[in-house]
Enzyme design. Structure first.
Site, PDB file in Angstrom:
ATOM      1  N   CYS A  29       0.830  -1.213   0.000  1.00  0.00           N
ATOM      2  CA  CYS A  29       0.000   0.000   0.000  1.00  0.00           C
ATOM      3  C   CYS A  29       0.863   1.261   0.000  1.00  0.00           C
ATOM      4  O   CYS A  29       1.550   1.550   0.990  1.00  0.00           O
ATOM      5  CB  CYS A  29      -0.912  -0.049   1.220  1.00  0.00           C
ATOM      6  N   CYS A  32       0.039   3.864   2.686  1.00  0.00           N
ATOM      7  CA  CYS A  32       0.464   3.335   3.993  1.00  0.00           C
ATOM      8  C   CYS A  32       1.941   3.666   4.242  1.00  0.00           C
ATOM      9  O   CYS A  32       2.330   3.984   5.364  1.00  0.00           O
ATOM     10  CB  CYS A  32       0.265   1.824   4.064  1.00  0.00           C
TER      11      CYS A  32
END
Length: 104
Positions: A29, A32
């Site tokens: 991600c 993230c």
């Protein structure tokens, strides 16, 4: 203070008292990867909040239980109760302001 890596097995125990922020993330991600250093910085600055992180691919039970569909999701708990859920990347100042409303 370092961000503690937690699992499905210890999530409730670790986040059951005080103010906690859990960063739900995954290795693939992109947002993230941007959020993680912000959470790390806040963990150094805010000693009255416990910062944790959980890889949703390795720990699908907790993410499923809380209906986490997008990551990063930051979950704030106070004394074991979910008081805020923040989805997507957020800058440090904004997160700090959110957390400060739950610390006495």
């Amino acid at each position: 203070m370092a961000v503690k890596e937690i699992t499905d097995a210890d999530f409730e125990e670790v986040t059951g008292k005080g103010v906690t922020l859990t960063d739900f993330w995954a290795t693939w991600c992109g947002p993230c990867k941007m959020q993680s250093p912000v959470v790390e910085q806040l963990s150094d600055e805010m000693g009255d909040v416990q910062f944790t992180k959980m890889d949703v691919d390795q720990n699908p039970e907790t993410a499923s239980h809380f209906g986490i569909m997008s990551i990063p999701t930051l979950m704030v708990k106070k004394d074991g109760e979910v008081v805020d859920t923040i989805v997507g990347y957020h800058p440090k100042d904004q997160l700090k302001q959110i957390l400060e409303q739950y610390t006495d």
